[in-house]
Write an enzyme that holds these catalytic residues in place. Structure first.
Site, mmCIF file in Angstrom:
data_model
loop_
_atom_site.group_PDB
_atom_site.id
_atom_site.type_symbol
_atom_site.label_atom_id
_atom_site.label_comp_id
_atom_site.label_asym_id
_atom_site.label_seq_id
_atom_site.Cartn_x
_atom_site.Cartn_y
_atom_site.Cartn_z
ATOM 1 N N GLU A 64 0.815 -1.221 0.000
ATOM 2 C CA GLU A 64 0.000 0.000 0.000
ATOM 3 C C GLU A 64 0.850 1.274 0.000
ATOM 4 O O GLU A 64 0.442 2.300 -0.541
ATOM 5 C CB GLU A 64 -0.958 0.013 1.194
ATOM 6 N N PHE A 126 -11.621 -6.928 14.141
ATOM 7 C CA PHE A 126 -10.526 -7.423 13.291
ATOM 8 C C PHE A 126 -10.149 -6.364 12.245
ATOM 9 O O PHE A 126 -11.014 -5.827 11.572
ATOM 10 C CB PHE A 126 -10.956 -8.724 12.605
ATOM 11 N N GLN A 127 -8.882 -6.089 12.157
ATOM 12 C CA GLN A 127 -8.338 -5.093 11.217
ATOM 13 C C GLN A 127 -8.929 -3.704 11.412
ATOM 14 O O GLN A 127 -9.083 -2.943 10.467
ATOM 15 C CB GLN A 127 -8.496 -5.567 9.773
#
Ligand SMILES: Cc1ncc(C[n+]2csc(CCOP(=O)(O)OP(=O)(O)O)c2C)c(N)n1
Length: 587
Positions: A64, A126-127
């Site tokens: 990214e 999560f994340q």
């Protein structure tokens, strides 16, 4: 203020019920976006489902951070807004370096990040990462979208903010449920941002005073930076320089603003600037500072910088004026518009003023020429090894002032800036403010997508290259004809130079061994590569590289212990340059 680019002809989306993901793409189309750099993840899957049959090109990078750098390369080489996209949590945090980079160099990009579903925000899902909080200090502005109906307004605002005034990165964080929610797309016809004011015109009285000061000066000097390029003000800069017949420097960020071959162009100032540029800055009685921020790498010790000069400072960002150096005459405005007006007044005042200081100005020009002749930026060559300066001169020859050169960070960046000439703006791409290694290759990728007709070089060190090796896959995937030139000195060269000069040559963690075989590495990705180490072969090998229709990885083994000069030691005044290797006593 009521202005925007948002009301361009859109698609057929206005009447139907569509998802947030489709709404986002509709907005991007209306912003003329045709290419996005990104990487998918769980919460952005609804968006990727919309990409599946959409005409906007999505380029899958391999990390990214490189999506942000590629978006920057796209923006830097065109002036258009670059767009990148990442998932929540690790995807968003991987963007951060690119956002800071764009912020430091005032580059317009819009970053789209996915966020966990709205009702999970704050639950350590999560994340989940606090992308809004994390990006607050490294964006010009940021948004967390709470409702799909807000999306069009926010996206068009994001583009407007990124590209107006002092450009910069804007992040839009979009929860998964917002991507999925259905709504009717409502076009946005105007942007109203009461708290955001951009002053473009410049104060008429100050403009007149500036023009008079310019005629009054005996030793005027133009200090032009990245702001001139951001404002597309090269033509106006050139007119000013010719009207006044004034010597001019372009900063690292401003290279190409005035063509390098222009007779009034002196070179680059600063820590590794030329003798003439730094002496000119030190001797002037009027510094005409245009779209610059008096960066410490340019000014050296601030208290000793341009000690005899009055300063005219033109900048779109009022926060820049007086930040590092007080301005005797500040002008807040768009450099292009302000220069247009200054040039007009200069012309009006010319008949009464042109001859007044002519003898003093001729003496000033003679002084600049003498400085140039005394210590020119002369390339070093050798018959036994390739000198870095020799490499840059060869690339300069092949570029002819026209190629795009994306550089990484380190010694090679400084030699490239010194020796490669840029005759147009938006050809020289580099991480000026943040100095981020790993920038060169991904930004070259962004530039090559933006300007497929252009010859694009990525000039990287053997250190920085190894930070972006994953992007060789992106290059191969799209057969991008980028010429990747590794200036391989076997060291983190700039670190080695500082350890040699300022840490008693105690080289620690500076050596780079185990560099891969370039031919095999490029071959593994399906394109050409090779190593060159003989100086007599360099020119012909570079010709071969440039004539190869596809990508090329050229590993150039250069002398390991060459240092970049001139050099202003940290904390020194810019006229206290070390001009070359200090000879040992008795040598
Ligand atoms: C991400 C990042 N980490 C560390 C640095 C500090 N740094 C600046 S220049 C440099 C050495 C670069 O070495 P190389 O890529 O081989 O280029 P060279 O200086 O040899 O041309 C380092 C480590 C940096 N600028 N960016």
């Amino acid at each position: 203020m009521s202005t925007s680019t948002a009301h361009r002809a859109g698609g057929a989306a206005e009447s139907k019920l569509i998802s947030g993901a489709q709404t986002l793409l509709e907005c991007l189309v209306r912003e003329n976006v045709d290419c996005i750099f990104g990487y998918p993840g769980g919460v952005t899957l609804p968006l990727y489902d919309a990409f599946y049959d959409h005409h906007i090109k999505h380029v899958l990078v391999r990390h990214e951070q490189n999506a942000a750098f590629a978006a920057e390369g796209f923006a830097r080489s065109t002036g258009r807004v670059g767009v990148c996209c990442a998932t929540s949590g690790p995807g968003a945090t991987n963007l951060v370096t690119g956002l800071v980079d764009a912020m430091m160099d005032s580059i317009p990009i819009v970053a789209i990040t996915g966020q966990v579903t709205s009702k999970l925000i704050g639950s350590d899902a999560f994340q989940e990462a606090d992308t809004f909080g994390i990006s607050r200090s490294c964006t010009k502005h940021n948004y967390l979208v709470k409702n799909v109906t807000e999306l069009p307004q926010i996206i068009h605002e994001a583009f407007y903010i990124a590209s107006s005034g002092r450009p910069g990165p804007v992040l839009v964080d979009i929860p998964k449920d917002v991507f999925q929610a259905q709504s009717h797309y409502t076009p946005v016809s105007a942007i109203h941002l009461p708290g955001y004011k951009v002053f473009t015109e410049g104060h008429a009285g100050q403009i007149r005073r500036a023009a008079q000061m310019m005629w009054d000066a005996e030793r005027p000097f133009v200090y032009a930076g990245g702001g001139v390029i951001a404002a597309n003000a090269s033509a106006e800069l050139r007119e000013l320089v010719e009207l006044l017949d004034v010597p001019a420097v372009n900063t690292l960020m401003g290279l190409g603003a005035l063509p390098a071959t222009h007779p009034n162009f002196v070179s680059m100032p600063g820590m590794h600037g030329s003798f003439a540029a730094n002496m000119g800055m030190s001797g002037t009685d009027l510094l005409i500072a245009l779209g610059v921020r008096f960066d410490d790498r340019v000014t050296g010790r601030l208290a000793a910088f341009a000690p005899h000069a009055k300063v005219i400072h033109v900048d779109i960002d009022p926060a820049e004026i007086g930040k590092n150096r007080a301005a005797d005459l500040p002008i807040v405005g768009d450099v292009k518009k302000v220069l247009e007006k200054i040039n007009k007044v200069l012309n009006e005042l010319a008949p009464a003023n042109r001859e007044r200081n002519a003898p003093a100005r001729r003496a000033w020009w003679q002084q600049i020429r003498d400085w140039k002749a005394e210590h020119p930026l002369a390339p070093t060559t050798s018959s036994t090894e390739i000198k870095p300066q020799h490499l840059m001169r060869e690339i300069d020859r092949l570029s002819g002032g026209q190629a795009i050169v994306a550089s990484d960070v380190g010694q090679h960046q400084m030699w490239a800036a010194q020796f490669i000439r840029f005759n147009e703006p938006r050809l020289w791409l580099n991480s000026g403010g943040l100095g981020s290694m790993g920038f060169g290759l991904p930004s070259a990728i962004g530039a090559q997508f933006a300007r497929p007709d252009k010859l694009v070089f990525a000039i990287v060190g053997d250190g920085g290259f190894q930070m972006s090796i994953p992007e060789l896959a992106t290059v191969a995937n799209h057969a991008l004809p980028i010429k990747i030139i590794v200036m391989n000195n076997g060291y983190l060269g700039m670190i080695r130079q500082w350890q040699e000069l300022f840490y008693n040559n105690r080289l620690c963690q500076a050596e780079l061994t185990s560099f891969p075989d370039a031919e095999k590495l490029a071959g593994a990705y399906g394109f050409k590569g090779r190593t060159v180490e003989k100086p007599e072969e360099l020119a012909s090998v570079l010709e071969e590289v440039v004539h190869e229709p596809g990508p090329y990885l050229l590993n150039v083994r250069v002398s390991p212990f060459e240092n970049v000069y001139p050099m202003v030691p940290a904390g020194g005044a810019i006229n206290e340059m070390v001009l070359g290797p200090v000879q040992p006593v008795g040598a």
